[in-house]
Design a protein around this motif. Structure first.
Motif, PDB file in Angstrom:
ATOM      1  N   GLN A 113      39.846  23.906  52.488  1.00 30.75           N
ATOM      2  CA  GLN A 113      40.542  25.177  52.740  1.00 30.75           C
ATOM      3  C   GLN A 113      40.327  26.156  51.593  1.00 30.75           C
ATOM      4  N   SER A 114      40.405  25.671  50.351  1.00 29.25           N
ATOM      5  CA  SER A 114      40.252  26.595  49.213  1.00 29.25           C
ATOM      6  C   SER A 114      38.841  27.149  49.152  1.00 29.25           C
ATOM      7  N   GLU A 117      38.507  29.766  51.947  1.00 29.77           N
ATOM      8  CA  GLU A 117      39.204  31.005  51.570  1.00 29.77           C
ATOM      9  C   GLU A 117      38.413  31.795  50.536  1.00 29.77           C
ATOM     10  N   ALA A 118      37.777  31.095  49.576  1.00 28.10           N
ATOM     11  CA  ALA A 118      36.974  31.782  48.567  1.00 28.10           C
ATOM     12  C   ALA A 118      35.753  32.446  49.194  1.00 28.10           C
ATOM     13  N   PRO A 161      45.112  24.373  40.531  1.00 29.57           N
ATOM     14  CA  PRO A 161      45.099  25.844  40.605  1.00 29.57           C
ATOM     15  C   PRO A 161      43.981  26.459  39.770  1.00 29.57           C
ATOM     16  N   ASN A 219      43.122  19.706  50.047  1.00 24.73           N
ATOM     17  CA  ASN A 219      42.975  21.116  50.440  1.00 24.73           C
ATOM     18  C   ASN A 219      41.703  21.742  49.879  1.00 24.73           C
ATOM     19  N   LEU A 220      40.738  20.905  49.475  1.00 28.73           N
ATOM     20  CA  LEU A 220      39.489  21.429  48.906  1.00 28.73           C
ATOM     21  C   LEU A 220      38.726  22.266  49.927  1.00 28.73           C
ATOM     22  N   GLN A 228      40.699  17.406  42.834  1.00 30.33           N
ATOM     23  CA  GLN A 228      40.672  18.373  43.929  1.00 30.33           C
ATOM     24  C   GLN A 228      40.346  17.699  45.257  1.00 30.33           C
ATOM     25  N   THR A 243      43.699  16.007  46.670  1.00 30.32           N
ATOM     26  CA  THR A 243      44.805  16.832  47.183  1.00 30.32           C
ATOM     27  C   THR A 243      44.674  17.132  48.665  1.00 30.32           C
ATOM     28  N   ARG A 283      37.228  31.000  43.468  1.00 36.60           N
ATOM     29  CA  ARG A 283      37.348  32.390  43.939  1.00 36.60           C
ATOM     30  C   ARG A 283      36.559  33.346  43.049  1.00 36.60           C
ATOM     31  N   GLU A 320      40.817  26.256  41.828  1.00 39.45           N
ATOM     32  CA  GLU A 320      40.829  27.235  42.913  1.00 39.45           C
ATOM     33  C   GLU A 320      40.496  28.631  42.382  1.00 39.45           C
ATOM     34  N   TRP A 321      41.026  28.935  41.179  1.00 36.93           N
ATOM     35  CA  TRP A 321      40.715  30.234  40.573  1.00 36.93           C
ATOM     36  C   TRP A 321      39.219  30.328  40.261  1.00 36.93           C
TER      37      TRP A 321
END
Length: 546
Positions: free
Chosen positions: A421-422, A425-426, A383, A418-419, A413, A416, A390, A386-387
Motif C-alpha cells: 500500500q505504501s 501510494e508513493a 514511518p 502495508n508495504l 516493513q 507490517t 515518497r 514510507e517517507w
C-alpha cells in the motif's frame, strides 16, 4: 481474639428503653433487631437480651435469666464458644472495666466468625452491649484487599503491592541494609502461548509462579507484573554473588519441563539484577536499573543473568535521547536523501541512482550506522521508510526517463503488511512509472517467512516494480533465492571490491556471480567501486553496472 477495642460512640437504645425494659412489648420488639442486644443495670446484672444475641452465641434462653451477673453471662458465652481460661479473661476485660464508658471492638471467634461488639453507658448506671455478626462484610473486605494486592491468575503479589513493599524495604536500605531486585522475563513463552492458546499459557504461568515461590526464602518477595514478567526482592541481599546465586536457581528451576495436560512444554528465563544501597534514590530508580539489566540479558541470549551497569545505562540513555530526536526529525522534516549513482559500464552513463538516507541534527550529521539500527529496533523505520519511498519517487520524476530510483526496504516493513500500500501510494502521488522504481531487499528478509515474502515480491513484480537482492555474497547467501524470487538485479557486496584489482580470489567471486546473474537473466551491480583500477577489474569480470 480481640482486635483494636477503643472507646468511641456507638448506636444503642436510649435510656428510656432501659427504664421500661420490663415491658413485654419492648422485649418482643427487640427480638426483631438485626443486632444482638444485652442490657445491664448499675450492678452489672442482666436486665434484657434478645433472640439475636442468643443465636449469635448459641445460648439457651432459660440460662439467661434476669439478674444474672455479667461474669456469669460471659462464662456462658465462653463455654458456648469453647474458649480457654486465658481467652475468657481476654474476652471479659473490656466488659469488666467499668471506667470505660463506651468501647467498640471486633472479635474473631474460634469458628471463624467476626463479631462487632460495642458498649455504651446509659442513664442510672445502666449500660448496653450490642453484638453483630459482620463475617460476610469482613470476608468481602478481605477478598477486596487480597484482590487489590495479588495477581488474580497466580496468587503472587501484583505490581502495586510489590512496589509498596519495595518502597518500605528501601527505608531499611537507607539505614544500612541491602536488598537486591531481580527482574525476570520468560524465554519462549510467546511461542507457547501462540501455538497452544491462552488457557495452556495461563496454566504454565501458574506453574512458573509455584516454582518461583519454592525458590525464594520466607523473607523474599515475589510478584507477577503481568504477561510473563516476574520480579523478586531478595531480603537481605548483602552482596552480588548472593543475588546471582538466587538468579541461577531461578533459571534452573524454570528451565525444567512443564506438564500441562498431555503437553510437555519448555520455557526458560532471563534475569536482570539491580542492587540497592543507601545511595539508591527511590523505587523507580531501582526498577529502572533492573529493567535495563534484564534488557541487556535478553540481548545476550537465553538463560542469561546480567547486573545493572552504569555504562550500559548511559548507552541506553543516549539511545532514548536519539529516539526522541528522531521522532522530532520526522515531524520537522529534517531527514534528507542523497543519491548514489549506478553506472552502466558498457554505455558509460548513469542509468539509476540509489537513495541514501541522511539526517542532519542542527550542525551535526548523524551517521546512518547509528540511527538506522535504532530505528529498526524501535519501529520508527516504518514511518521513515514510507517517507523515503515518497520522497524518492517524487525526486525521480524530475530526472530523465532513463534514470530509475533504487530504495532499500527494511525487513520490518515486510512484517507490517502495508508495504504494498505504501509503495502504491508513493507511485500514485508522484505519478512515477513503476518500472523506474527498484525495491532493494537484503537476504535477511528471506529468512523470516519466505512464503509471505514471496507473495509480496510477486505482487510488487505484478505492479511493474523492479526488485533487487542487496549485499549478495554475505551472511546467509543461498542460490535458491535467485531461482525462487523474481529478482531483476543482484548487488554484489562492496567487501568483494576491497583489494581489487590484485585480490584475485575476490575477483573470482565477482566473475562467478556475474555469470550466474547473466544466465538467470538478471543484471549485476558491484557496490563500492571507487578507483579506475577497481572499475577495470569488475568490467573485465563481465559486470554490467557499478
Amino acid at each position: 481474639m480481640l482486635t483494636n477495642w477503643t472507646p468511641q460512640p456507638d448506636h444503642a437504645p436510649d435510656c428510656e428503653l432501659v427504664t421500661s425494659c420490663e415491658n413485654s412489648i419492648i422485649r418482643a420488639a427487640t427480638n426483631y433487631m438485626a443486632q444482638g442486644l444485652v442490657v445491664y443495670n448499675e450492678r452489672s446484672e442482666l436486665v434484657l437480651h434478645n433472640a439475636t444475641y442468643r443465636a449469635i452465641y448459641g445460648l439457651n434462653a432459660d440460662d439467661l435469666r434476669d439478674g444474672l451477673p455479667i461474669q456469669d453471662v460471659i462464662q456462658l458465652q465462653a463455654k458456648s464458644l469453647g474458649l480457654s481460661d486465658a481467652e475468657v479473661k481476654e474476652f471479659a476485660t473490656p466488659f469488666a472495666n467499668q471506667s470505660v464508658k463506651s468501647w467498640s471492638a471486633v472479635r474473631k471467634l474460634p469458628d471463624g466468625r467476626s463479631i462487632h461488639m460495642s458498649r455504651r453507658q446509659m442513664g442510672a448506671g445502666h449500660f448496653v452491649v450490642t453484638h453483630q455478626d459482620i463475617s460476610d462484610r469482613v470476608r468481602m473486605e478481605d477478598e477486596i484487599r487480597y484482590t487489590a494486592n495479588h495477581d488474580n491468575l497466580t496468587g503472587l503479589a501484583n505490581r502495586m503491592s510489590f512496589l509498596q513493599q519495595l518502597e518500605t524495604l528501601l527505608t531499611r536500605v537507607r539505614r544500612g541494609d541491602r536488598i537486591a531486585l531481580l527482574a525476570i522475563d520468560l524465554d519462549n513463552f510467546k511461542q507457547v502461548n501462540d501455538t497452544h492458546g491462552h488457557a495452556v499459557g495461563d496454566e504454565l504461568l501458574k506453574q512458573v509462579a509455584q516454582r518461583l515461590q519454592q525458590t525464594i526464602r520466607d523473607t523474599d518477595v515475589v510478584a507477577r507484573f503481568g504477561g510473563d514478567e516476574f520480579a523478586i526482592i531478595q531480603v537481605p541481599g548483602f552482596q552480588a554473588d548472593s543475588a546471582e546465586r538466587l538468579a541461577r536457581r531461578v533459571i534452573e528451576a524454570l528451565a525444567a519441563p512443564y506438564l500441562v495436560g498431555d503437553l510437555t512444554l519448555f520455557v526458560g528465563a532471563s534475569v536482570g539484577i539491580a542492587l540497592a544501597d543507601e545511595h539508591t534514590a527511590n523505587c523507580a530508580t531501582l526498577m529502572h536499573n533492573s529493567d535495563l539489566a534484564l534488557y541487556r540479558a535478553k540481548q545476550d541470549g537465553r538463560g542469561v543473568v546480567r547486573f545493572f551497569d552504569d555504562h550500559f545505562d548511559k548507552v541506553m540513555r543516549r539511545k532514548r535521547e536519539m529516539e526522541v530526536k528522531m521522532r522530532r526529525a520526522l515531524v520537522l522534516d529534517q531527514f534528507t536523501l542523497h543519491y548514489q549513482p549506478i553506472l552502466n559500464v558498457e554505455r558509460e552513463r548513469v542509468e539509476s541512482v540509489e537513495a541514501l538516507l541522511r539526517w542532519q541534527d542542527g550542525e551535526d550529521w548523524i551517521s546512518p550506522g547509528d540511527f538506522v539500527p535504532l530505528a529498526e529496533e524501535n519501529g520508527l523505520i516504518i514511518p521513515i521508510g514510507e517517507w523515503v519511498m515518497r520522497r524518492a519517487c517524487l525526486d525521480a520524476t524530475k530526472w530523465p526517463e532513463h534514470i530509475s530510483i533504487a530504495v532499500n526496504v527494511s525487513p520490518l516493513q515486510f512484517k507490517t503488511g502495508n508495504l504494498i500500500q505504501s509503495i502504491q501510494e508513493a507511485l500514485a502521488a508522484s505519478n512515477l512509472n513503476p518500472s523506474r522504481l527498484r525495491v532493494e531487499i537484503t537476504e535477511s528478509v528471506l529468512l523470516d517467512d519466505s512464503t509471505d515474502v514471496l507473495s509480496v515480491l510477486n505482487r510488487l513484480h505484478g505492479l511493474g516494480v523492479q526488485i533487487a537482492l542487496d549485499d549478495f555474497g554475505t551472511g546467509y547467501s543461498s542460490l535458491k533465492y535467485l531461482t525462487s524470487f523474481p529478482f531483476n538485479k543482484i548487488k554484489i557486496d562492496r567487501s568483494f571490491v576491497i583489494g581489487l584489482p590484485t585480490a584475485f580470489e575476490k575477483l573470482a567471486v565477482i566473475r562467478a556471480a556475474t555469470a550466474l546473474g547473466r544466465d538467470l537473466g538478471m543484471e549485476t551491480v558491484v557496490e563500492g567501486v571507487e578507483t579506475p583500477g577497481q572499475l577495470q577489474a569488475v568490467r573485465a569480470a563481465g559486470c554490467n553496472h557499478v
